[in-house]
Write an enzyme that holds these catalytic residues in place. Structure first.
Site, PDB file in Angstrom:
ATOM      1  N   THR A 199       0.894  -1.350  -0.096  1.00  0.00           N
ATOM      2  CA  THR A 199      -0.013   0.038  -0.024  1.00  0.00           C
ATOM      3  C   THR A 199       0.741   1.058  -0.227  1.00  0.00           C
ATOM      4  O   THR A 199       1.987   1.041   0.424  1.00  0.00           O
ATOM      5  CB  THR A 199      -0.968   0.107   0.933  1.00  0.00           C
ATOM      6  OG1 THR A 199      -1.810   1.156   1.070  1.00  0.00           O
ATOM      7  CG2 THR A 199      -0.328   0.129   2.594  1.00  0.00           C
ATOM      8  N   ARG A 200       0.229   2.234  -0.644  1.00  0.00           N
ATOM      9  CA  ARG A 200       1.105   3.612  -0.380  1.00  0.00           C
ATOM     10  C   ARG A 200      -0.067   4.680   0.107  1.00  0.00           C
ATOM     11  O   ARG A 200      -0.068   5.787   0.041  1.00  0.00           O
ATOM     12  CB  ARG A 200       1.505   4.063  -1.660  1.00  0.00           C
ATOM     13  CG  ARG A 200       0.796   4.036  -2.873  1.00  0.00           C
ATOM     14  CD  ARG A 200       1.370   4.711  -4.082  1.00  0.00           C
ATOM     15  NE  ARG A 200       0.423   5.031  -4.991  1.00  0.00           N
ATOM     16  CZ  ARG A 200      -0.138   4.302  -6.072  1.00  0.00           C
ATOM     17  NH1 ARG A 200       0.176   3.229  -6.296  1.00  0.00           N
ATOM     18  NH2 ARG A 200      -1.032   5.155  -7.061  1.00  0.00           N
ATOM     19  N   HIS A 204      -8.698   2.134   4.716  1.00  0.00           N
ATOM     20  CA  HIS A 204      -9.860   1.900   5.185  1.00  0.00           C
ATOM     21  C   HIS A 204     -10.565   0.780   5.316  1.00  0.00           C
ATOM     22  O   HIS A 204      -9.708  -0.261   4.921  1.00  0.00           O
ATOM     23  CB  HIS A 204     -10.691   2.983   3.943  1.00  0.00           C
ATOM     24  CG  HIS A 204      -9.988   4.525   3.997  1.00  0.00           C
ATOM     25  ND1 HIS A 204     -10.110   5.270   5.186  1.00  0.00           N
ATOM     26  CD2 HIS A 204      -9.429   5.194   3.141  1.00  0.00           C
ATOM     27  CE1 HIS A 204      -9.569   6.641   4.972  1.00  0.00           C
ATOM     28  NE2 HIS A 204      -9.051   6.532   3.528  1.00  0.00           N
ATOM     29  N   HIS A 207      -9.956  -1.993   2.326  1.00  0.00           N
ATOM     30  CA  HIS A 207      -8.616  -2.605   2.118  1.00  0.00           C
ATOM     31  C   HIS A 207      -8.520  -3.641   3.545  1.00  0.00           C
ATOM     32  O   HIS A 207      -7.785  -4.634   3.561  1.00  0.00           O
ATOM     33  CB  HIS A 207      -7.346  -1.708   1.864  1.00  0.00           C
ATOM     34  CG  HIS A 207      -7.474  -1.345   0.442  1.00  0.00           C
ATOM     35  ND1 HIS A 207      -7.226  -0.125   0.011  1.00  0.00           N
ATOM     36  CD2 HIS A 207      -7.623  -1.980  -0.512  1.00  0.00           C
ATOM     37  CE1 HIS A 207      -7.206  -0.055  -1.105  1.00  0.00           C
ATOM     38  NE2 HIS A 207      -7.583  -0.983  -1.652  1.00  0.00           N
ATOM     39  N   GLY A 292      -5.163  -6.183  -5.695  1.00  0.00           N
ATOM     40  CA  GLY A 292      -6.354  -5.513  -5.882  1.00  0.00           C
ATOM     41  C   GLY A 292      -6.753  -5.064  -7.360  1.00  0.00           C
ATOM     42  O   GLY A 292      -5.719  -5.263  -8.112  1.00  0.00           O
ATOM     43  N   ARG A 293      -7.797  -4.024  -7.367  1.00  0.00           N
ATOM     44  CA  ARG A 293      -7.779  -3.491  -8.767  1.00  0.00           C
ATOM     45  C   ARG A 293      -6.850  -2.396  -8.804  1.00  0.00           C
ATOM     46  O   ARG A 293      -6.509  -1.697  -7.769  1.00  0.00           O
ATOM     47  CB  ARG A 293      -9.357  -3.117  -8.600  1.00  0.00           C
ATOM     48  CG  ARG A 293     -10.447  -3.778  -8.464  1.00  0.00           C
ATOM     49  CD  ARG A 293     -11.842  -3.635  -8.760  1.00  0.00           C
ATOM     50  NE  ARG A 293     -12.006  -2.408  -8.701  1.00  0.00           N
ATOM     51  CZ  ARG A 293     -13.438  -1.769  -9.506  1.00  0.00           C
ATOM     52  NH1 ARG A 293     -13.878  -2.792  -9.874  1.00  0.00           N
ATOM     53  NH2 ARG A 293     -13.359  -0.553  -9.300  1.00  0.00           N
ATOM     54  N   ALA A 296      -0.840  -0.462  -8.337  1.00  0.00           N
ATOM     55  CA  ALA A 296       0.340   0.416  -8.811  1.00  0.00           C
ATOM     56  C   ALA A 296      -0.146   1.081  -9.894  1.00  0.00           C
ATOM     57  O   ALA A 296       1.012   1.608 -10.661  1.00  0.00           O
ATOM     58  CB  ALA A 296       1.443  -0.578  -8.940  1.00  0.00           C
TER      59      ALA A 296
END
Ligand SMILES: [Zn+2]
Length: 390
Positions: A199-200, A204, A207, A292-293, A296
């Site tokens: 993650t960056r 919430h 996730h 996930g969708r 990156a």
């Protein structure tokens, strides 16, 4: 250590490029007299990743044969899967200054102590147009990864790296675990299967839900935020870390989850970066990786599911780590729980879905997003951060 750990590093051996003891002293003495290159933020990050084995099996900056193979086939020359070139670019001025030297010292700042020495095996032209199209799927200079590529020097120095000092950080030091350290931590906890989460952003409910869905089927969770160079409009690292800590304090089982920092610089290469991220997490000891969708991604350069589909191009044993593909998730008031389009039959009107813009507006106005969207502790940290002078 490879015998009783659950997953072997990529290529089989966890690389450690640090030279210490008498050899280190000799190397330091040699480095003083070598021509120096001052690394930018990205290259420093690559050096750190190389040094600690996060980019195993790479033992230095890639040469032309690997560079070409990665761009054309997403594999190294020897056939091992690899998605993003790791090269050391130099400008014409730097190239001139280095001259015919066969080794060069790397520093973090002008006049700084050498951190590492590169044994220059070759010099080759960086094919920026081809790299942009292959890695980023666009030549648009507005794309931050393409921009950085265009701004880099035109020549690459390929060669093995010998490290004197791993680039250091003065923040989040307790979370800066090397692959050897995360592997040891997993073993200590008795985790045989571990899912990594890249993650960056602040985390919430959506996730959190993906992580916990994954955790239902594995032993442990490594939340592995990227704290290196990101876009300037991303939430600052210290704010994000406060959010992660609040979430862990309130909602994550301590014996099943941990936070580590992923020292990579963001490329925003979408699909290819998802592969690269997965391989690196395998080096950290993860057996599973959440995709996930829009993994990156940036802007609208990639299709929503491109970063998931790209995994289909590899045989499972080529990557070793198991990607876990997830849909967008949300709280559904009729399901009365977190769900995704895979598990909830209801309409969008029943789902608590907020755009990023809407959430930012709410936070800026000092307003918590609905509890179904964001944990209040996280919301409060973000609200407070927006009030801090920048
Ligand atoms: Zn529903």
């Amino acid at each position: 250590m490879s015998d009783d750990t659950p997953i072997a590093p990529h290529g089989g051996v966890l690389v450690d490029l640090v030279v210490d003891g008498a050899d280190g002293e000799a190397l330091a003495a040699e480095a003083v007299n070598l021509p120096k290159l001052v690394l930018g933020e990205r290259e420093l990050s690559d050096l750190e990743m190389l040094a600690v084995g996060a980019l195993s099996p790479l033992t230095g900056f890639q040469g032309e044969a690997d560079y070409d193979a990665v761009l054309d086939t997403m594999h190294l020359q020897d056939g091992l899967a690899w998605a993003i070139p790791v090269v050391l670019s130099v400008t014409d001025e730097e190239l001139h200054r280095i001259g015919n030297a066969s080794s060069v010292g790397l520093t973090a700042v002008e006049g700084g102590e050498p951190l590492a020495v590169v044994r220059i095996g070759e010099r080759f032209a960086r094919d920026k147009q081809r790299e942009a199209v292959s890695v980023y799927r666009t030549e648009d200079p507005e794309h931050p990864g393409v921009r950085a590529l265009l701004d880099a020097g035109d020549t690459c120095l390929g060669g093995t790296v010998e490290v004197l000092t791993v680039p250091t950080h003065d923040d989040f030091t307790s979370y800066r675990l090397t692959p050897a350290q995360t592997r040891a931590a997993f073993q200590e906890r008795g985790w045989k299967t571990v899912v990594g989460f890249q993650t960056r952003n602040p985390i919430h409910r959506a996730h959190e839900y993906l992580q916990k869905c994954a955790l239902e089927i594995v032993d442990g969770l490594l939340v592995h935020p990227l704290m290196g160079a990101t876009k300037s409009d991303d939430v600052p690292p210290e704010v994000r870390m406060r959010c992660y800590e609040a979430l862990f304090d309130g909602y994550y089982p301590k014996d099943r989850s941990m936070i580590g920092i992923f020292p990579a610089a963001m490329r925003y290469a979408g699909p290819r970066e998802a592969i690269w991220h997965a391989i690196a997490r395998k080096n950290y000891g993860c057996t599973h990786f959440i995709v996930g969708r829009d993994h990156a991604g940036v802007g609208s350069y990639y299709g929503t599911y491109d970063a998931q589909r790209i995994f289909e191009g590899f045989a499972p044993d080529e990557l070793g780590i198991t990607p876990l593909m997830f849909e967008h998730s949300f709280f559904c008031v009729r399901c009365e729980g977190m769900a995704s389009p895979k598990t909830c039959p209801h309409e969008d009107a029943d789902r608590v879905i907020l755009s990023g813009t809407k959430v930012r507006d709410m936070l800026r106005n000092g307003e918590r997003p609905p509890i179904e969207f964001s944990r209040p502790e996280v919301a409060d940290i973000l609200i407070a951060a927006m009030r801090e002078p920048t």
